[in-house]
Design an enzyme around this catalytic site. Sequence first.
Site, PDB file in Angstrom:
ATOM      1  N   GLY A 161     -36.271  21.416  36.170  1.00 20.91           N
ATOM      2  CA  GLY A 161     -35.522  22.134  37.206  1.00 20.91           C
ATOM      3  C   GLY A 161     -34.013  21.987  37.147  1.00 20.91           C
ATOM      4  N   ASP A 184     -32.232  19.042  40.551  1.00 24.51           N
ATOM      5  CA  ASP A 184     -32.009  20.312  41.223  1.00 24.51           C
ATOM      6  C   ASP A 184     -31.984  20.172  42.740  1.00 24.51           C
ATOM      7  OD1 ASP A 184     -34.724  19.656  41.321  1.00 24.51           O
ATOM      8  OD2 ASP A 184     -35.457  21.571  40.536  1.00 24.51           O
ATOM      9  N   ASP A 223     -35.903  16.761  48.162  1.00 27.83           N
ATOM     10  CA  ASP A 223     -36.761  17.284  49.237  1.00 27.83           C
ATOM     11  C   ASP A 223     -37.278  16.091  50.034  1.00 27.83           C
ATOM     12  OD1 ASP A 223     -38.229  19.310  50.553  1.00 27.83           O
ATOM     13  OD2 ASP A 223     -39.931  19.085  49.229  1.00 27.83           O
ATOM     14  N   LYS A 237     -32.477  19.030  51.045  1.00 32.82           N
ATOM     15  CA  LYS A 237     -33.257  19.459  52.223  1.00 32.82           C
ATOM     16  C   LYS A 237     -33.501  18.228  53.075  1.00 32.82           C
ATOM     17  CE  LYS A 237     -36.447  23.021  50.454  1.00 32.82           C
ATOM     18  NZ  LYS A 237     -37.871  23.166  50.053  1.00 32.82           N
ATOM     19  N   PHE A 293     -38.938  27.435  50.941  1.00 29.47           N
ATOM     20  CA  PHE A 293     -39.148  27.229  49.516  1.00 29.47           C
ATOM     21  C   PHE A 293     -38.197  28.134  48.740  1.00 29.47           C
ATOM     22  CE2 PHE A 293     -41.236  26.954  45.435  1.00 29.47           C
ATOM     23  CZ  PHE A 293     -41.494  25.592  45.394  1.00 29.47           C
ATOM     24  N   ASP A 334     -38.277  26.398  40.480  1.00 29.13           N
ATOM     25  CA  ASP A 334     -39.406  27.263  40.147  1.00 29.13           C
ATOM     26  C   ASP A 334     -40.451  27.306  41.237  1.00 29.13           C
ATOM     27  OD1 ASP A 334     -40.283  24.471  39.637  1.00 29.13           O
ATOM     28  OD2 ASP A 334     -42.122  25.445  38.950  1.00 29.13           O
ATOM     29  N   ARG A 358     -37.180  30.324  37.210  1.00 32.16           N
ATOM     30  CA  ARG A 358     -36.106  29.379  36.836  1.00 32.16           C
ATOM     31  C   ARG A 358     -34.896  30.103  36.265  1.00 32.16           C
ATOM     32  NH1 ARG A 358     -38.387  24.138  36.889  1.00 32.16           N
ATOM     33  NH2 ARG A 358     -40.521  23.988  36.146  1.00 32.16           N
TER      34      ARG A 358
HETATM   35  P1  IMP Z   1     -39.182  15.391  46.290  1.00 34.50           P
HETATM   36  O1  IMP Z   1     -39.775  14.288  45.495  1.00 34.50           O
HETATM   37  O2  IMP Z   1     -40.053  15.801  47.451  1.00 34.50           O
HETATM   38  O3  IMP Z   1     -37.747  15.120  46.732  1.00 34.50           O
HETATM   39  O4  IMP Z   1     -39.185  16.689  45.381  1.00 34.50           O
HETATM   40  C1  IMP Z   1     -38.414  16.839  44.311  1.00 34.50           C
HETATM   41  C2  IMP Z   1     -38.883  18.000  43.448  1.00 34.50           C
HETATM   42  O5  IMP Z   1     -39.704  18.939  44.152  1.00 34.50           O
HETATM   43  C3  IMP Z   1     -37.695  18.796  42.988  1.00 34.50           C
HETATM   44  O6  IMP Z   1     -37.109  18.261  41.827  1.00 34.50           O
HETATM   45  C4  IMP Z   1     -38.304  20.171  42.777  1.00 34.50           C
HETATM   46  O7  IMP Z   1     -38.865  20.250  41.479  1.00 34.50           O
HETATM   47  C5  IMP Z   1     -39.420  20.257  43.781  1.00 34.50           C
HETATM   48  N1  IMP Z   1     -39.018  21.040  44.969  1.00 34.50           N
HETATM   49  C6  IMP Z   1     -38.792  20.596  46.210  1.00 34.50           C
HETATM   50  N2  IMP Z   1     -38.429  21.599  47.040  1.00 34.50           N
HETATM   51  C7  IMP Z   1     -38.431  22.724  46.275  1.00 34.50           C
HETATM   52  C8  IMP Z   1     -38.112  24.108  46.557  1.00 34.50           C
HETATM   53  O8  IMP Z   1     -37.760  24.546  47.668  1.00 34.50           O
HETATM   54  N3  IMP Z   1     -38.235  24.956  45.499  1.00 34.50           N
HETATM   55  C9  IMP Z   1     -38.605  24.556  44.253  1.00 34.50           C
HETATM   56  N4  IMP Z   1     -38.883  23.273  43.953  1.00 34.50           N
HETATM   57  C10 IMP Z   1     -38.800  22.372  44.960  1.00 34.50           C
HETATM   58 MG    MG Z   2     -37.983  19.520  39.637  1.00 29.49          MG
END
Ligand code: IMP
Ligand code: MG
Length: 187
Positions: free
Chosen positions: A49, A105, A108, A136, A157, A164, A170
């Site tokens: 990403g 990228d 979350d 986020k 999202f 992606d 992407r």
């Molecule tokens: P986390 O571990 O929940 O912080 O998620 C990290 C990963 O989830 C990111 O590197 C993205 O690949 C994916 N991700 C989280 N939110 C989104 C979104 O809104 N769109 C696309 N990918 C996301």
């Molecule tokens: Mg990612």
Amino acid sequence: MLRKMGFENDIKEVLLSEEDIRAKVREIAQRITSDYKGKNPLMICILRGAVPFFVDLCKCVEDYLEMDFMQVSSYEDGMKSNGIVRIKKDIDKSIEGRHVIIVDDIMDSGNTLNHLTKLLKTRNPASLKIVCLLDKPKRRTCDITPDYYGFIVPDEFVVGYGLDYADAYRNLPYIGILKPEVYSDEK
Ligand code: IMP
Ligand code: MG
């Protein structure tokens, strides 16, 4: 299952234009240039990403730096994190005594980068910072924040510029919100 309706028609709304992204990437790169003078940072791109962001960011940093690549997964093909972070590809370089900057990228839940920073810290870098293009914060479940971020985004999202859904979108040059119909099978 991904039900494509026709690439750009799948986008409900453009959240960040190419111009918005370009200006912000330059701004972050300038901060890195001044914060890392003489430190020859090792910039780690989190595949896949972060690729467009990583490339654009590194090109705007006006000093020595090195690049390495790592792939982890917590999201498989869908939209929900399974909470498990797995290293699919490790970096090639040693980070001992190095100034490390992880480039991703989006932050979350924070789960992925929380696990990753814990792991990399055991390898004794001189410093370790995180850059995320998007944040986020409302979704955070871990006590972690990016040291540098580009934009705070709503709890929707988003896809494009590396982000992606089921590995698609992407290559969009902007960041947009996906129409719910595209992923309605999962809701
Ligand atoms: P986390 O571990 O929940 O912080 O998620 C990290 C990963 O989830 C990111 O590197 C993205 O690949 C994916 N991700 C989280 N939110 C989104 C979104 O809104 N769109 C696309 N990918 C996301
Ligand atoms: Mg990612």
